[in-house]
Design an enzyme around this catalytic site. Structure first.
Site, PDB file in Angstrom:
ATOM      1  N   ASP A 170       0.935   5.837  -0.879  1.00 46.83           N
ATOM      2  CA  ASP A 170       0.158   7.073  -0.978  1.00 46.83           C
ATOM      3  C   ASP A 170       0.783   7.988  -2.020  1.00 46.83           C
ATOM      4  O   ASP A 170       2.012   8.093  -2.110  1.00 46.83           O
ATOM      5  CB  ASP A 170       0.156   7.794   0.374  1.00 46.83           C
ATOM      6  CG  ASP A 170      -0.145   6.863   1.533  1.00 46.83           C
ATOM      7  OD1 ASP A 170      -1.331   6.673   1.821  1.00 46.83           O
ATOM      8  OD2 ASP A 170       0.810   6.332   2.152  1.00 46.83           O
ATOM      9  N   GLU A 189       0.856  -1.181   0.000  1.00 44.61           N
ATOM     10  CA  GLU A 189       0.000   0.000   0.000  1.00 44.61           C
ATOM     11  C   GLU A 189       0.890   1.227   0.000  1.00 44.61           C
ATOM     12  O   GLU A 189       1.917   1.256   0.693  1.00 44.61           O
ATOM     13  CB  GLU A 189      -0.899  -0.019   1.234  1.00 44.61           C
ATOM     14  CG  GLU A 189      -1.997   1.041   1.243  1.00 44.61           C
ATOM     15  CD  GLU A 189      -1.601   2.320   1.955  1.00 44.61           C
ATOM     16  OE1 GLU A 189      -2.376   3.291   1.886  1.00 44.61           O
ATOM     17  OE2 GLU A 189      -0.512   2.363   2.582  1.00 44.61           O
TER      18      GLU A 189
END
Length: 286
Positions: free
Chosen positions: A67, A65
């Site tokens: 950003d 994950e």
């Protein structure tokens, strides 16, 4: 076999979306418990760096994950906060830096409690393109759109890059190669308009000590564009998870760094967790 049949069904639904059938963003795995490396193996190395992602890969994380934000000169870079002060030696918003200026910063500068070693560029702020260049389709991705309202056009840039690297679709195990999640409903809906085959997860926050609950109207709207939701694990309950599954929505819990909590989420039927420790359940035997 089940995944392949399900994938074909979803593709048919997408093709027939104009006929009034429920149009979804793509299936998420529903037959296993996924451990997603939150910002890479961020418990051990500076978050959202190539080194943290490399360690997550070595620890066999099925997904990393990360950003994304846009620099002053329009480059997609990987960092959690919109201010560089949280993880580098500098101060100021990412949107005020060019990529070249960001590359002068080191993401290990604020991590005196984490032992780091290796070439300096391994801890530099990476671009999303650099992440895809290094890991390609050998890794699957959960990309978070951070405050897309600050970055006009970031959805278009993201979709274009996913297409360029052929990350829209499924791997050999039937898992989506790339998933997009965000707290921004508007941002996710824009991604869905651009490419409905990308699975989307709507991140939702609840107040401390508040139990997760969505109205019928909220669920109905979610099902128009999302494949699932991401919820703080403290807010989750078996009844909420069961209801989301009944509505064909997957449930992912963030951010779980305790083995007992992780096993509780698994027993509750949650589809997976985001964790800073990709090896959290390696020795649990469950």
């Amino acid at each position: 076999m089940r995944n392949r049949v399900f994938n074909r069904m979803i593709l048919l639904i997408l093709l027939l979306g104009g006929c009034g059938l429920h149009k979804v963003s793509g299936p998420m795995p529903d037959d296993e418990f996924l451990v997603i490396a939150h910002r890479g193996a961020s418990a051990y190395l500076p978050e959202n760096t190539l080194e943290a992602f490399s360690l997550a890969e070595k620890l066999d994380a099925p997904y990393i994950e990360l950003d994304i934000h846009l620099t002053k000169d329009g480059e997609m870079v990987v960092m959690h906060d919109d201010d560089v002060s949280e993880t580098t030696e500098a101060n100021g918003e990412i949107a005020g830096f060019t990529l070249a200026e960001l590359k002068q910063l080191s993401a290990d500068a604020r991590h005196d409690k984490i032992a780091v070693s290796g070439p300096e560029d391994a801890f530099a702020v990476p671009t999303l393109k650099e992440v895809f260049d290094q890991f390609g389709d050998q890794m699957n991705y959960v990309v978070e759109l951070k405050d897309p309202g600050q970055y006009p056009g970031i959805e278009e840039k993201l979709v274009a890059l996913l297409k360029q690297y052929e990350l829209i679709g499924f791997d050999e195990s039937g898992h989506p190669k790339a998933v997009v999640h965000s707290f921004s409903e508007k941002g996710l809906k824009r991604v869905h308009e651009l490419e409905p085959a990308i699975p989307l997860l709507q991140l939702i926050s609840f107040d401390e000590d508040e139990e997760a609950k969505l109205s019928d109207k909220e669920v109905k709207d979610l099902r128009k564009y999302a494949a699932g939701v991401g919820i703080s694990y403290e807010a989750l309950s078996p009844s909420f998870v069961n209801e989301m599954h009944r509505q064909d929505l997957a449930v992912y819990a963030y951010t779980v760094n305790d083995e007992e909590a992780a096993l509780k989420m698994k027993s509750m039927g949650v589809n997976g967790i985001h964790t800073d420790h990709p090896d959290l359940l390696k020795n649990s035997g469950k």
